[in-house]
Design a protein around this motif. Structure first.
Motif, PDB file in Angstrom:
ATOM      1  N   MET A  35      39.930  30.018  42.412  1.00 40.77           N
ATOM      2  CA  MET A  35      39.584  31.203  41.632  1.00 40.77           C
ATOM      3  C   MET A  35      40.263  32.448  42.192  1.00 40.77           C
ATOM      4  SD  MET A  35      37.768  30.160  39.128  1.00 40.77           S
ATOM      5  CE  MET A  35      36.877  31.580  38.467  1.00 40.77           C
ATOM      6  N   ALA A  36      40.365  32.535  43.532  1.00 35.27           N
ATOM      7  CA  ALA A  36      41.045  33.679  44.145  1.00 35.27           C
ATOM      8  C   ALA A  36      42.529  33.673  43.807  1.00 35.27           C
ATOM      9  CB  ALA A  36      40.843  33.648  45.661  1.00 35.27           C
ATOM     10  N   ILE A  37      43.143  32.495  43.788  1.00 36.06           N
ATOM     11  CA  ILE A  37      44.561  32.394  43.420  1.00 36.06           C
ATOM     12  C   ILE A  37      44.763  32.803  41.968  1.00 36.06           C
ATOM     13  CG2 ILE A  37      46.465  30.769  43.084  1.00 36.06           C
ATOM     14  CD1 ILE A  37      45.420  29.217  45.495  1.00 36.06           C
ATOM     15  N   ILE A  38      43.887  32.347  41.089  1.00 34.78           N
ATOM     16  CA  ILE A  38      43.971  32.735  39.671  1.00 34.78           C
ATOM     17  C   ILE A  38      43.828  34.247  39.520  1.00 34.78           C
ATOM     18  CG2 ILE A  38      42.788  32.566  37.446  1.00 34.78           C
ATOM     19  CD1 ILE A  38      42.082  29.684  38.172  1.00 34.78           C
ATOM     20  N   TRP A  39      42.864  34.811  40.224  1.00 31.43           N
ATOM     21  CA  TRP A  39      42.620  36.259  40.156  1.00 31.43           C
ATOM     22  C   TRP A  39      43.852  37.040  40.608  1.00 31.43           C
ATOM     23  CZ3 TRP A  39      38.471  39.458  38.788  1.00 31.43           C
ATOM     24  CH2 TRP A  39      38.525  40.768  39.245  1.00 31.43           C
ATOM     25  N   LYS A  40      44.475  36.577  41.685  1.00 25.67           N
ATOM     26  CA  LYS A  40      45.575  37.325  42.291  1.00 25.67           C
ATOM     27  C   LYS A  40      46.924  37.071  41.611  1.00 25.67           C
ATOM     28  CE  LYS A  40      48.089  37.690  46.671  1.00 25.67           C
ATOM     29  NZ  LYS A  40      48.219  37.160  48.037  1.00 25.67           N
ATOM     30  N   LEU A  41      47.259  35.809  41.360  1.00 23.49           N
ATOM     31  CA  LEU A  41      48.600  35.470  40.887  1.00 23.49           C
ATOM     32  C   LEU A  41      48.706  35.404  39.363  1.00 23.49           C
ATOM     33  CD1 LEU A  41      49.640  32.733  43.492  1.00 23.49           C
ATOM     34  CD2 LEU A  41      50.033  35.197  43.549  1.00 23.49           C
ATOM     35  N   LEU A  42      47.674  34.917  38.710  1.00 23.76           N
ATOM     36  CA  LEU A  42      47.745  34.785  37.251  1.00 23.76           C
ATOM     37  C   LEU A  42      47.250  36.037  36.534  1.00 23.76           C
ATOM     38  CD1 LEU A  42      46.650  31.067  36.696  1.00 23.76           C
ATOM     39  CD2 LEU A  42      48.948  32.022  36.980  1.00 23.76           C
ATOM     40  N   LEU A  43      46.141  36.583  36.984  1.00 28.59           N
ATOM     41  CA  LEU A  43      45.603  37.798  36.360  1.00 28.59           C
ATOM     42  C   LEU A  43      46.236  39.068  36.909  1.00 28.59           C
ATOM     43  CD1 LEU A  43      41.786  36.884  36.213  1.00 28.59           C
ATOM     44  CD2 LEU A  43      43.561  36.537  34.472  1.00 28.59           C
ATOM     45  N   LYS A  44      47.030  38.927  38.004  1.00 22.66           N
ATOM     46  CA  LYS A  44      47.724  40.073  38.620  1.00 22.66           C
ATOM     47  C   LYS A  44      46.750  41.166  39.034  1.00 22.66           C
ATOM     48  CE  LYS A  44      51.712  38.135  37.578  1.00 22.66           C
ATOM     49  NZ  LYS A  44      52.577  37.544  38.613  1.00 22.66           N
ATOM     50  N   ARG A  45      45.587  40.769  39.547  1.00 18.91           N
ATOM     51  CA  ARG A  45      44.605  41.742  40.017  1.00 18.91           C
ATOM     52  C   ARG A  45      44.659  41.847  41.535  1.00 18.91           C
ATOM     53  NH1 ARG A  45      40.470  42.179  36.131  1.00 18.91           N
ATOM     54  NH2 ARG A  45      39.597  43.810  37.472  1.00 18.91           N
ATOM     55  N   THR A  46      44.311  43.006  42.057  1.00 19.11           N
ATOM     56  CA  THR A  46      44.294  43.188  43.504  1.00 19.11           C
ATOM     57  C   THR A  46      43.106  42.441  44.115  1.00 19.11           C
ATOM     58  OG1 THR A  46      42.995  45.220  43.275  1.00 19.11           O
ATOM     59  CG2 THR A  46      45.410  45.432  43.365  1.00 19.11           C
ATOM     60  N   LEU A  47      43.330  41.919  45.308  1.00 21.83           N
ATOM     61  CA  LEU A  47      42.288  41.177  46.004  1.00 21.83           C
ATOM     62  C   LEU A  47      42.327  41.568  47.475  1.00 21.83           C
ATOM     63  CD1 LEU A  47      40.085  39.076  46.206  1.00 21.83           C
ATOM     64  CD2 LEU A  47      41.822  37.280  46.286  1.00 21.83           C
ATOM     65  N   ASN A  48      41.313  42.269  47.919  1.00 22.24           N
ATOM     66  CA  ASN A  48      41.204  42.687  49.312  1.00 22.24           C
ATOM     67  C   ASN A  48      39.860  42.219  49.874  1.00 22.24           C
ATOM     68  OD1 ASN A  48      43.707  44.312  49.545  1.00 22.24           O
ATOM     69  ND2 ASN A  48      42.712  45.611  48.025  1.00 22.24           N
ATOM     70  N   TRP A  49      39.781  40.911  50.111  1.00 24.61           N
ATOM     71  CA  TRP A  49      38.537  40.334  50.605  1.00 24.61           C
ATOM     72  C   TRP A  49      38.343  40.707  52.074  1.00 24.61           C
ATOM     73  CZ3 TRP A  49      34.451  38.898  48.259  1.00 24.61           C
ATOM     74  CH2 TRP A  49      33.484  38.107  48.875  1.00 24.61           C
ATOM     75  N   PRO A  50      37.195  41.258  52.441  1.00 25.11           N
ATOM     76  CA  PRO A  50      36.982  41.720  53.818  1.00 25.11           C
ATOM     77  C   PRO A  50      37.112  40.585  54.833  1.00 25.11           C
ATOM     78  CG  PRO A  50      35.271  42.543  52.344  1.00 25.11           C
ATOM     79  CD  PRO A  50      36.035  41.516  51.575  1.00 25.11           C
TER      80      PRO A  50
END
Length: 350
Positions: A35-50
């Motif tokens: 899901m994190a890969i989809i969020w970051k690479l496919l949806l092109k959304r920023t992901l800054n998980w602490p």
């Protein structure tokens, strides 16, 4: 930022639940990672998980992995030290050999292909490579990422549906923590915190996994029984770790990443196939099941392979002992030797 991270956590939990419904291996780690890969690479959304949240999850997993180390298990592990060394040298030799071949076909250079093939931790290898002249960090990170992803999906699938197909991925019962166990759990927590602090002071690698494993194991060896954590806590720990693993995946930093990734994928699967054959032979000469031998030798991380061992009811202490021994050997012996050889070659070329 907090709202976004909460949304990501909820999506990751949904991913873990979907993976569990599909009976995929270690679903509460791989589902959130996907899901994190989809969020970051496919949806092109920023992901800054602490990172602190991920580290807390690693501490919980480290506690779980260290809890089975009773004195009887420790005696058994000591007896297997020669086999641990032999399997570690064999695995490193296989990985460096396939790394050499990968370097010839991809043109990334011998130094990059060797460092990218060493079966150490993804984050640890990235930090080490920053200190070595002539290393392309993007190439090494890509190769290490492909290795980790391949191992994380192939090894659990083989272990769960090929070598131990009689064991269901969701067969572990839901556990509850008794109030009477809270003081003992507090003691383990205190020792783990002290272990982490000491590990940081001596600059130990993989602090948030190794320190809890060693701290917990030392108290168990002293005769204190480690309480079993509730299932929801274990699931949350896997989710927060899986999200960070997905965030670290980055295939877009290189123009020829597809070629590098494909060749490296073939290399890793070849190593896994050879290890499966070796594990089969090993299980016939040692008092170890095939699935335990295979997971013990697999070039994955302690936490991931430990979770796989728990999913298929393999011998967890043996798996963790082999993985821990290999990680320490790589960090203390293999990486320094390889780094020195690379630096000597670079010096001779100037």
């Amino acid at each position: 930022m907090y709202k976004q991270n909460l949304l990501i956590f909820l999506l990751a939990a949904i991913g873990g639940y979907i993976f569990s419904l599909l009976h995929l291996p270690i679903p509460w780690t791989l589902g959130p990672m996907a899901m994190a890969i989809i969020w970051k690479l496919l949806l092109k959304r920023t992901l800054n998980w602490p990172k602190k949240v991920r580290n807390a999850g690693l501490v919980i997993l480290g506690y779980m992995l260290g809890s089975p180390f009773t004195p009887a298990v420790a005696h058994q592990v000591v007896q297997q030290l020669p086999l641990m060394l032999a399997s570690t040298l064999l695995l490193i030799g296989l990985c460096l050999g396939t790394g050499y071949v990968s370097g010839r076909y991809t043109g990334v250079g011998l130094a990059n292909s060797l460092m990218g093939s060493i079966p150490g931790g993804l984050s640890q290898m990235s930090v080490i490579c920053e200190e070595i002249e002539g290393i392309n960090l993007s190439v090494v990170t890509l190769m290490q990422t492909v290795r980790v992803l391949t191992v994380l999906f192939v090894v659990p699938l083989l272990a769960l549906h090929g070598l131990a197909d009689q064991v269901a991925a969701t067969s572990r019962p839901v556990t509850h923590l008794e109030l009477s166990q809270l003081p003992v759990l507090a003691l383990f927590t205190l020792l783990i915190l002290v272990s982490v602090k000491l590990a940081k002071r001596i600059q130990l690698s993989s602090v948030y996994v190794l320190a809890p494993v060693l701290g917990t194991a030392s108290l168990v060896l002293a005769g204190v029984t480690a309480p079993v954590l509730p299932t929801p806590i274990v699931a949350v720990a896997q989710i927060v770790v899986g999200i960070k693993m997905g965030q670290d995946v980055d295939f877009g930093s290189l123009t020829n990443w597809k070629t590098i990734a494909f060749i490296n994928f073939l290399s890793v699967t070849s190593v896994i196939a050879v290890l499966l054959g070796i594990a089969f032979a090993y299980s016939h000469i040692a008092p170890t099941s095939l699935v335990t031998a295979f997971i013990s030798m697999a070039p994955g991380g302690i936490s991931e392979m430990g979770l796989t061992a728990m999913a298929v009811n393999a011998d967890l202490p043996t798996v963790v002992a082999y993985q821990l021994f290999r990680l320490l050997f790589i960090l203390l012996v293999c990486v320094p030797v390889t780094r020195r050889l690379i630096q000597r070659k670079c010096a001779s070329q100037h």
